[in-house]
Design an enzyme around this catalytic site. Structure first.
Site, PDB file in Angstrom:
ATOM      1  N   CYS A  49       0.897  -1.285  -0.058  1.00 31.09           N
ATOM      2  CA  CYS A  49      -0.050   0.144  -0.122  1.00 31.09           C
ATOM      3  C   CYS A  49       0.932   1.194   0.158  1.00 31.09           C
ATOM      4  O   CYS A  49       0.282   2.384  -0.100  1.00 31.09           O
ATOM      5  CB  CYS A  49      -0.664   0.152   1.276  1.00 31.09           C
ATOM      6  SG  CYS A  49      -2.033  -1.366   1.172  1.00 31.09           S
ATOM      7  N   CYS A 123      -2.137   9.454   4.515  1.00 32.05           N
ATOM      8  CA  CYS A 123      -1.131   8.964   5.022  1.00 32.05           C
ATOM      9  C   CYS A 123      -0.892   9.045   6.436  1.00 32.05           C
ATOM     10  O   CYS A 123      -0.023   8.410   7.386  1.00 32.05           O
ATOM     11  CB  CYS A 123       0.321   9.758   4.448  1.00 32.05           C
ATOM     12  SG  CYS A 123       0.417   9.850   2.475  1.00 32.05           S
TER      13      CYS A 123
END
Lengths: 216, 401
Positions: A49, A123
């Site tokens: 990912c 993030c």
């Protein structure tokens, strides 16, 4: 690569000075795993990912305060800075209690960082998850399994009220593309800014439950 | 202030001072519209004609085969959409590769999603080559267009365009006609490779100013004589009706000058760049768990693309930036899609490894000392980021699992 993949270069390098500071001078990162006596360990994400975080905590059993926290992060500047800032928030002023630490939200970390570019918000969402996972690990170790909290859903699209669990369910149901997940959940139709995060979650859950797609 | 080391020439190049000098009179002195009848207009028209001649000569093309437009993206779009629209009666099958620039790939995929074309994407080899025979095998009686880039912008692999061109000629011999039409995007190649359309056997060729020390916002499409394409920009009928809009005279003049200089310098400059490129590649590959992306020899003289396991590209770019070194990454974090580079993935690499690719693209200003600085600072940056990372992947991740 700006000429190849980034179609909104305007948001390329708009990190705040605090983000840059934590990125270039990360606080509390794990130097020596071998000798560290952790009370609990948590890990989330995957390198496929593009983000993965591991967190170690030390808890004072008497006060239930987190007296120390160490971390390792694979990811971009936002991911590294977010984990670093989280370690500061959790351990400052004698340390947060595990109950308070559980309530820490990505927004709290982002606020202390002075904000993140919209594209980079996703993030920072893994850090608090890794922290809760480490707290659960601690509670299991001290035989307080009753207090272990299964991840409760977190709102991804605030407008149409879709949580990460809804997305996980959709993926389990075979919705493996953004369009398919949208047909099931309407996620992103209320607040399109969450779409990058949704895409990441789809891949994450897909890999978690079904392994790696076509061998990648 | 520390000297900045710019190793992102594949993104864009600085404008050459000689190009600026050539352009300068055309902003405020010879500013007239080339379509105007008066003497001033004729002067501008003559300057544009001269620039067109210069470029046509370098391509071994005819002047009327050059269509100026706003850049590489517009040129790709005109080639693709213009051909497909003009040749619907023949068919709607298009062949391309998995590693094209988004100006080609996104355009074609959008048309395919709308059901306007059938698209075949030829997979590339591990080093990024599009085999000519695979292209030939994919051609059907309904194929109108083949679009394969001359050199890849990310990994620098140079495609066997002349071989593909010959394979298409062979097909046409057996199936008399003009199909399939052959287009190549040569934006990355124009600065260093020979762009002779007679030898490449392409019917359409795209290139632009911004990658060859020319101005941004100017490009061209070579359209072989006799080939019909539909215009996309409709208006006053400039560029033989294929691209309406007042000509960007200074842009065209600067583009021609830049093209001329690039082609004149390339022989000597390529020798220098290849030596620097190989020095950089060799130096960076000494770092553990690294690999070169793209072909070892069939690659642009100025491109080095390296993947490092266990680190994320954006973080590495920013650490390098802090040291004054500019480069690019195919990491997902640098893109809007959250997917790592489609080019790196097309080479058969895992998602894990694709996040850690860095592209260094060299240029005129690059010196040996610059390359050595990168070789010196990179191991420390990789080591530091790996130190922070909980990931420790096996080398097998450089391949698909």
């Amino acid at each position: 690569m700006s000429d190849v993949t980034s179609r909104d270069a305007k948001q390329k390098w708009v990190y705040t000075n605090t983000v840059k500071d934590h990125f270039f001078h990360p606080r509390n990162f794990m130097e020596d795993e071998e000798t560290y006596q952790a009370s609990g360990v948590g890990m989330v994400g995957s390198p496929a990912c593009g983000d993965m975080m591991k967190i170690w905590i030390k808890v004072d059993p008497a006060t239930e305060r987190i007296t120390d926290m160490k971390w390792q992060t694979f990811g971009c500047a936002s991911a590294i800075a977010s984990t670093s800032m989280m370690s500061v928030i959790v351990t400052e002023n004698g340390g947060m209690t595990i109950e308070d630490a559980r309530k820490l939200r990505p927004q709290d970390i982002m606020e202390r960082l002075g904000g993140l570019p919209v594209r980079k918000v996703h993030c920072s969402v893994l850090g608090d998850k890794a922290l809760r996972s480490a707290i659960n690990d601690y509670l299991r170790k001290v035989n307080q399994d009753a207090r272990v909290e299964v991840e409760h859903g977190r709102l991804v699209d605030k407008v149409v009220k879709v949580t990460d669990h809804d997305i996980e369910e959709a993926v389990l149901d075979g919705a493996w593309t953004l369009e398919a997940v949208q047909r099931k959940t309407k996620v992103g139709t209320g607040d399109p800014s969450c779409i990058p995060e949704v895409e990441q979650l789809i891949r994450f859950y897909q890999e978690k439950h079904f392994g790696k797609e076509d061998g990648k | 202030m520390k000297k900045r080391i710019y190793l992102d020439h594949a993104a864009t190049t600085p404008v050459d001072p000689a190009v600026i000098r050539a352009m300068r009179p055309f902003f405020s002195e010879q500013f007239a519209n080339p379509s105007s009848l008066h003497a001033a207009g004729s002067e501008a028209q003559r300057a544009v004609a001269q620039a067109r001649r210069t470029i046509a000569d370098l391509l071994h093309a005819h002047e009327e085969e050059i269509v100026f437009c706003s850049g590489g993206t517009e040129s790709d779009n005109l080639a693709i959409q213009g051909t497909i629209r003009a040749h619907r009666e023949h068919g709607n099958h298009v062949i391309t590769s998995t590693i094209e620039h988004p100006a080609v790939l996104e355009t074609l995929e959008r048309l395919a999603r709308r059901g306007e074309i059938e698209l075949t994407k030829i997979p590339v080899s591990e080093d990024g080559l599009v085999p000519a025979e695979r292209v030939a095998q994919a051609i059907t009686e309904r194929t109108v267009l083949v679009s394969i880039m001359m050199a890849n912008n990310e990994i620098g692999t140079v495609q066997p365009i002349a071989d593909i061109g010959r394979a298409i000629l062979a097909y046409r011999k057996d199936h008399p006609g003009i199909y399939p039409v052959f287009h190549t995007d040569a934006c990355q190649a124009a600065g260093t490779l020979d762009l002779d359309v007679m030898k490449l056997h392409t019917d359409l060729l795209t290139c632009n100013g911004t990658k060859i020390y020319g101005p941004k916002g100017i490009g061209l499409l070579f359209v072989r004589r006799g080939l019909k394409i539909e215009p996309m920009m409709i208006g006053g009928g400039q560029e033989r009706g294929l691209r309406s809009g007042t000509e960007d005279v200074p842009g065209i003049i600067g583009f021609a000058k830049a093209f001329e200089l690039a082609q004149k310098r390339k022989e000597k400059e390529n020798v220098r760049l290849v030596a620097l490129r190989d020095r950089l590649i060799e130096g960076l590959l000494r770092i553990p768990k690294s690999r070169l992306n793209g072909h070892a020899t069939e690659r642009l003289p100025n491109n080095a693309n390296i993947s490092f396991l266990d680190i994320e590209g954006e973080a590495a770019v920013l650490y390098l930036d802090a040291k004054g070194i500019c480069c690019s990454t195919g990491s997902a974090c640098a893109s809007t899609s959250l997917d790592p580079s489609h080019v790196i993935l097309a080479l058969g690499m895992s998602y894990e490894a694709a996040h850690g690719s860095l592209r260094f693209s060299l240029g005129h200003a690059t010196m040996k000392e610059d390359v050595d600085t990168v070789i010196k600072v990179m191991p420390k940056i990789v080591e530091r980021l790996r130190h922070m990372s909980p990931v420790n992947l096996d080398m097998k991740y450089f391949k698909k699992g």
